[in-house]
Motif scaffolding. Structure first.
Motif, short mmCIF file in Angstrom:
data_model
loop_
_atom_site.label_atom_id
_atom_site.label_comp_id
_atom_site.label_asym_id
_atom_site.label_seq_id
_atom_site.Cartn_x
_atom_site.Cartn_y
_atom_site.Cartn_z
N ASP A 219 0.82 -1.22 0.00
CA ASP A 219 0.00 0.00 0.00
C ASP A 219 0.85 1.27 0.00
OD1 ASP A 219 -2.23 -1.64 0.10
OD2 ASP A 219 -2.57 -1.36 2.25
N LEU A 220 1.98 1.25 0.70
CA LEU A 220 2.79 2.46 0.88
C LEU A 220 3.83 2.69 -0.21
CD1 LEU A 220 3.45 2.23 4.74
CD2 LEU A 220 1.99 3.90 3.55
N SER A 221 4.10 1.69 -1.04
CA SER A 221 5.21 1.81 -1.99
C SER A 221 4.74 1.82 -3.44
CB SER A 221 6.19 0.66 -1.79
OG SER A 221 5.61 -0.56 -2.23
N ASP A 222 5.65 2.27 -4.29
CA ASP A 222 5.41 2.29 -5.73
C ASP A 222 6.16 1.17 -6.44
OD1 ASP A 222 3.85 4.74 -5.65
OD2 ASP A 222 5.75 5.76 -5.25
N GLY A 223 6.81 0.31 -5.68
CA GLY A 223 7.56 -0.80 -6.21
C GLY A 223 8.36 -1.46 -5.11
N PHE A 224 9.10 -2.51 -5.47
CA PHE A 224 9.80 -3.33 -4.49
C PHE A 224 11.24 -3.57 -4.95
CE2 PHE A 224 5.39 -4.39 -5.07
CZ PHE A 224 4.86 -4.30 -3.80
N VAL A 225 12.18 -3.45 -4.02
CA VAL A 225 13.58 -3.76 -4.29
C VAL A 225 14.02 -4.79 -3.27
CG1 VAL A 225 15.95 -2.90 -4.24
CG2 VAL A 225 14.13 -1.50 -5.24
N THR A 226 14.54 -5.90 -3.74
CA THR A 226 15.07 -6.93 -2.85
C THR A 226 16.58 -6.92 -2.96
OG1 THR A 226 13.10 -8.29 -3.08
CG2 THR A 226 15.10 -9.40 -2.33
N ILE A 227 17.24 -6.80 -1.81
CA ILE A 227 18.70 -6.92 -1.74
C ILE A 227 18.97 -8.19 -0.94
CG2 ILE A 227 18.92 -4.42 -1.98
CD1 ILE A 227 19.76 -4.27 0.96
N PRO A 228 20.23 -8.57 -0.73
CA PRO A 228 20.49 -9.84 -0.06
C PRO A 228 19.77 -10.02 1.27
CG PRO A 228 22.48 -9.09 -1.10
CD PRO A 228 21.49 -7.97 -1.24
N GLY A 229 19.35 -11.24 1.50
CA GLY A 229 18.64 -11.59 2.73
C GLY A 229 18.39 -13.08 2.78
N GLY A 230 17.59 -13.48 3.75
CA GLY A 230 17.34 -14.90 3.98
C GLY A 230 15.90 -15.29 3.69
N VAL A 231 15.37 -16.17 4.52
CA VAL A 231 14.04 -16.76 4.30
C VAL A 231 12.94 -15.70 4.29
CG1 VAL A 231 12.33 -18.34 5.27
CG2 VAL A 231 14.74 -18.99 5.24
N GLY A 232 12.96 -14.78 5.24
CA GLY A 232 11.94 -13.73 5.28
C GLY A 232 11.98 -12.85 4.04
N THR A 233 13.19 -12.57 3.59
CA THR A 233 13.36 -11.76 2.39
C THR A 233 12.79 -12.49 1.17
OG1 THR A 233 15.36 -10.80 3.36
CG2 THR A 233 15.08 -10.54 0.98
N MET A 234 13.03 -13.79 1.10
CA MET A 234 12.50 -14.58 -0.02
C MET A 234 10.97 -14.60 0.03
SD MET A 234 14.97 -15.47 -1.93
CE MET A 234 15.35 -13.76 -1.54
N ASP A 235 10.41 -14.74 1.22
CA ASP A 235 8.96 -14.71 1.38
C ASP A 235 8.39 -13.41 0.81
OD1 ASP A 235 6.30 -15.37 2.50
OD2 ASP A 235 6.79 -13.82 3.99
N GLU A 236 9.02 -12.29 1.14
CA GLU A 236 8.55 -10.99 0.67
C GLU A 236 8.69 -10.86 -0.84
OE1 GLU A 236 9.57 -8.63 4.81
OE2 GLU A 236 11.12 -8.86 3.29
N LEU A 237 9.83 -11.28 -1.38
CA LEU A 237 10.05 -11.20 -2.83
C LEU A 237 9.03 -12.04 -3.59
CD1 LEU A 237 11.63 -10.52 -5.44
CD2 LEU A 237 13.09 -12.50 -4.90
N TRP A 238 8.89 -13.31 -3.19
CA TRP A 238 8.00 -14.19 -3.94
C TRP A 238 6.55 -13.73 -3.83
CZ3 TRP A 238 10.09 -16.67 -7.62
CH2 TRP A 238 11.36 -17.22 -7.51
N GLU A 239 6.16 -13.18 -2.68
CA GLU A 239 4.80 -12.68 -2.58
C GLU A 239 4.59 -11.47 -3.48
OE1 GLU A 239 2.21 -10.92 0.99
OE2 GLU A 239 2.35 -13.11 0.93
#
Length: 193
Positions: free
Chosen positions: A96-116
């Protein structure tokens, strides 16, 4: 793009390049007038992204589940800090708050956010660009896996451009700014599926 959600790890790897990268990402966004929406933590890459943006005079909006806020990991230096009930609400708030998504290195939680973010784009819950910063080749295997899903037929041709991967932040931001929404599953006919 006025604000981007930044997905990244809350850990601090031994290799100092990762924390430096996170600070650089935050600073780069702030210098370009792009606000940061992120997980609201003060630890690891998450905290480094926020610090980099804040030190460069940028807007930083944190969104943290109450369970994490209560464990004293919340970053109260944010421009604005939202405490939410759980991870589902957190990810909806990112969208709701963003105009897009940027994924930088991370782990399981980061992957969850990216794939969603990718899944929601594919379905049609949003039409925002989904970027992946493949610094240091960190995501080489993930990009190959995404390509493999497309080759086998699990990612439709119309959706193969959802993931925008680049090796540098300037290149990624440029590619994201050129993103044109695809036809979501919700708008497809059964014969297209």
């Amino acid at each position: 793009m006025k604000r981007l959600a930044v997905y990244c790890g809350s850990a601090s790897p031994e290799d100092p390049r990762y924390l430096a990268l996170a600070r650089e990402v935050g600073a780069t966004l702030a210098e370009r007038g792009i606000g940061v929406v992120y997980g609201g933590g003060r630890l690891g890459l998450m905290g480094a992204v926020a610090s980099g943006a804040l030190e460069a005079g940028g807007e930083v909006i944190g969104v943290i589940p109450d369970a994490l806020a209560n464990s004293e990991v919340a970053n109260h230096d944010c421009t604005e800090l939202f405490t939410v009930s759980g991870m589902h609400e957190r990810k909806q708030r990112f969208t709701d708050l963003s105009d897009g998504f940027v994924t930088i290195p991370g782990g399981v939680g980061t992957m969850d956010e990216l794939w969603e973010a990718m899944s929601w784009a594919q379905l049609g819950y949003h039409t925002k660009p989904v970027g992946l910063l493949n610094a240091f080749g960190f995501y080489d295997h993930l990009i190959a896996f995404n390509d493999r899903m497309a080759e086998v037929g699990f990612v439709r041709p119309a959706h193969q451009g959802i993931l925008i991967a680049r090796e540098t932040m300037p290149d990624l931001l440029e590619a994201m700014s050129e993103y044109r929404p695809h036809t979501p599953i919700f708008a497809m006919k059964a014969s297209d599926l």
